[in-house]
Design a protein around this motif. Structure first.
Motif, PDB file in Angstrom:
ATOM      1  N   PHE A 172       0.816  -1.215   0.000  1.00 30.59           N
ATOM      2  CA  PHE A 172       0.000   0.000   0.000  1.00 30.59           C
ATOM      3  C   PHE A 172       0.851   1.266   0.000  1.00 30.59           C
ATOM      4  CE2 PHE A 172      -2.304   3.436   2.042  1.00 30.59           C
ATOM      5  CZ  PHE A 172      -3.387   3.525   1.190  1.00 30.59           C
ATOM      6  N   PHE A 176       0.679   3.869  -2.878  1.00 33.01           N
ATOM      7  CA  PHE A 176       0.135   5.177  -2.514  1.00 33.01           C
ATOM      8  C   PHE A 176       1.173   6.277  -2.761  1.00 33.01           C
ATOM      9  CE2 PHE A 176      -1.552   8.145   0.903  1.00 33.01           C
ATOM     10  CZ  PHE A 176      -2.661   8.505   0.174  1.00 33.01           C
ATOM     11  N   ILE A 250      -5.906  13.122  -3.086  1.00 31.05           N
ATOM     12  CA  ILE A 250      -6.153  11.820  -2.442  1.00 31.05           C
ATOM     13  C   ILE A 250      -7.571  11.356  -2.743  1.00 31.05           C
ATOM     14  CG2 ILE A 250      -6.468  10.687  -0.202  1.00 31.05           C
ATOM     15  CD1 ILE A 250      -4.096  12.310   0.838  1.00 31.05           C
ATOM     16  N   ILE A 253      -7.657   9.949  -6.168  1.00 23.17           N
ATOM     17  CA  ILE A 253      -7.113   8.584  -6.179  1.00 23.17           C
ATOM     18  C   ILE A 253      -8.157   7.604  -5.669  1.00 23.17           C
ATOM     19  CG2 ILE A 253      -5.371   7.065  -5.140  1.00 23.17           C
ATOM     20  CD1 ILE A 253      -3.481   9.478  -5.054  1.00 23.17           C
ATOM     21  N   GLN A 254      -8.881   7.989  -4.626  1.00 19.09           N
ATOM     22  CA  GLN A 254      -9.905   7.117  -4.057  1.00 19.09           C
ATOM     23  C   GLN A 254     -11.013   6.806  -5.059  1.00 19.09           C
ATOM     24  OE1 GLN A 254     -10.827   9.571  -0.662  1.00 19.09           O
ATOM     25  NE2 GLN A 254      -9.661   8.277   0.744  1.00 19.09           N
ATOM     26  N   GLN A 258     -10.498   0.477  -9.608  1.00 16.41           N
ATOM     27  CA  GLN A 258      -9.552  -0.459  -9.007  1.00 16.41           C
ATOM     28  C   GLN A 258      -8.715  -1.187 -10.056  1.00 16.41           C
ATOM     29  OE1 GLN A 258      -8.521  -1.306  -5.805  1.00 16.41           O
ATOM     30  NE2 GLN A 258      -9.468   0.683  -5.479  1.00 16.41           N
ATOM     31  N   ARG A 320      -7.837  -1.469  -1.407  1.00 17.60           N
ATOM     32  CA  ARG A 320      -9.069  -0.706  -1.637  1.00 17.60           C
ATOM     33  C   ARG A 320      -9.596  -0.138  -0.319  1.00 17.60           C
ATOM     34  NH1 ARG A 320     -11.761  -4.368  -3.965  1.00 17.60           N
ATOM     35  NH2 ARG A 320     -13.116  -5.053  -2.266  1.00 17.60           N
ATOM     36  N   SER A 322      -7.884   0.422   2.442  1.00 17.86           N
ATOM     37  CA  SER A 322      -6.950   1.417   2.979  1.00 17.86           C
ATOM     38  C   SER A 322      -7.087   2.745   2.254  1.00 17.86           C
ATOM     39  CB  SER A 322      -5.512   0.893   2.865  1.00 17.86           C
ATOM     40  OG  SER A 322      -5.330  -0.238   3.691  1.00 17.86           O
ATOM     41  N   LEU A 323      -7.307   2.691   0.944  1.00 17.43           N
ATOM     42  CA  LEU A 323      -7.492   3.922   0.179  1.00 17.43           C
ATOM     43  C   LEU A 323      -8.771   4.639   0.603  1.00 17.43           C
ATOM     44  CD1 LEU A 323      -6.522   3.113  -3.530  1.00 17.43           C
ATOM     45  CD2 LEU A 323      -5.542   4.891  -2.079  1.00 17.43           C
ATOM     46  N   ARG A 326      -8.920   6.376   4.219  1.00 19.54           N
ATOM     47  CA  ARG A 326      -8.084   7.515   4.626  1.00 19.54           C
ATOM     48  C   ARG A 326      -8.917   8.790   4.579  1.00 19.54           C
ATOM     49  NH1 ARG A 326      -6.821   4.833   7.439  1.00 19.54           N
ATOM     50  NH2 ARG A 326      -7.527   3.022   6.351  1.00 19.54           N
TER      51      ARG A 326
END
Length: 338
Positions: A172, A176, A250, A253-254, A258, A320, A322-323, A326
């Motif tokens: 990750f 990331f 961020i 990115i989220q 995937q 997925r 963890s993204l 956040r």
């Protein structure tokens, strides 16, 4: 004791150590393990009451040494030009050394068994949930004065879920970091550089706080991820805009598909594979002790590759989660300048 106190006095002059202690201070009370004072000094070693406890201090240190610094709590790393059979015979000499029995004995054989079992954990992702570890208010912005005249930094700290298998957060944090700090024309860094606000941007795990299973309340384990931006003079005046742009990126990115993130990871894996196969040979006198340390640390996966080769298996559920997990409200931001 005076040597430890001298080390603490030296650390007070280092921005890295001062910031580290501030981060610890700002964590919630239940983060008991990581909040511990890193070095100690003549006051803390005497239980915060030097006059009362100084006489007992040497006794306490000797008792601690006797309890933990014993042959049966140690691991042996044997390196030499001899054959494997000869080295094994030399190891037998050390096997005859015994230490006193204790309930605090750290069983190395159990650690090695645990390490072996963790090699099978890639198909069992850990929880991606993590509570807010910081106790400061909603904004969570801390300003720290540096002793260096040339430093203007914005550091954003984001807690990630801990995994006993280091490969999960290695995957990750590597992924990331690339998504957030890559230097292509359409990247966040390129945009901030064109605005004249930053000169450098980097990301990676700052430190890891594993679980302390000896405590009844089981404080949360975590990996603290750091995004560090070196600001220009104009960027310092616009730090709030820089901060907002980082979190906007961020969120972008989220929202990314995937499958697109998986393909990027496959490229990163291929690059790490090339780097691993063409890496310079490491000195065995450094590599062997590090290998033993990793085995006893129960990380299992990636022990021999030295951490430079990404795992082939992509833990999609963990990445997925963890993204998406956040959130800005759980982060801590540091502004550092003279």
């Amino acid at each position: 004791v005076h040597a430890v106190d001298a080390e603490d006095n030296k650390n007070r002059m280092l921005d890295f150590r001062r910031q580290l202690q501030l981060i610890k201070h700002l964590m919630r009370p239940n983060i008991t393990e990581y909040k511990k004072f890193s070095t100690g000094n003549i006051i803390t070693l005497a239980g915060n009451d030097t006059a009362k406890n100084a006489a007992r201090l040497s006794e306490e240190i000797r008792a601690f040494h006797q309890n933990y610094y014993r042959p049966d709590n140690m691991a042996l790393s044997m390196v030499g030009p001899q054959s494997l059979e000869e080295l094994e015979k030399l190891c037998e000499i050390f096997a005859e050394i015994s230490g006193s029995s204790s309930s605090n004995n750290l069983d190395a054989s159990n650690s090695l068994k645990n390490a072996a079992s963790h090699t099978k954990q890639l198909s069992q992702p850990p929880s991606v949930e993590i509570e807010d570890i910081f106790r400061v208010g909603k904004e969570k912005v801390v300003v720290m004065h540096t002793l260096s005249q040339s430093v203007r930094e914005l550091n954003i700290y984001i807690p990630l879920p801990y995994s006993q298998s280091a490969s999960y957060y290695t995957v990750f944090t590597t992924l990331f970091s690339y998504l957030l700090t890559h230097k292509t024309p359409s990247s966040l860094f390129s945009y901030l550089q064109e605005k004249g606000w930053v000169t450098a941007m980097r990301g990676g795990s700052r430190f890891i706080s594993p679980p302390d299973l000896s405590l009844a309340d089981k404080p949360p384990a975590f990996v603290l991820y750091e995004v560090s931006l070196s600001l220009t003079e104009d960027g310092w005046g616009k730090w709030h805009d820089v901060q907002q742009l980082v979190w906007d990126y961020i969120e972008k990115i989220q929202r990314s598909p995937q499958e697109e993130i998986r393909l990027i990871y496959q490229d990163l894996y291929s690059l790490s594979k090339v780097g691993f196969h063409y890496a310079e040979r490491e000195s065995p006198y450094e590599y062997a002790p590090n290998l033993v340390h990793n085995m006893l640390d129960s990380r299992g996966v990636g022990m021999i590759d030295g951490g430079s080769l990404l795992p082939l298996t992509y833990p999609e559920v963990y990445v997925r989660g963890s993204l998406l997990g956040r959130r800005r409200v759980n982060s801590l931001d540091f502004l550092i300048a003279l």
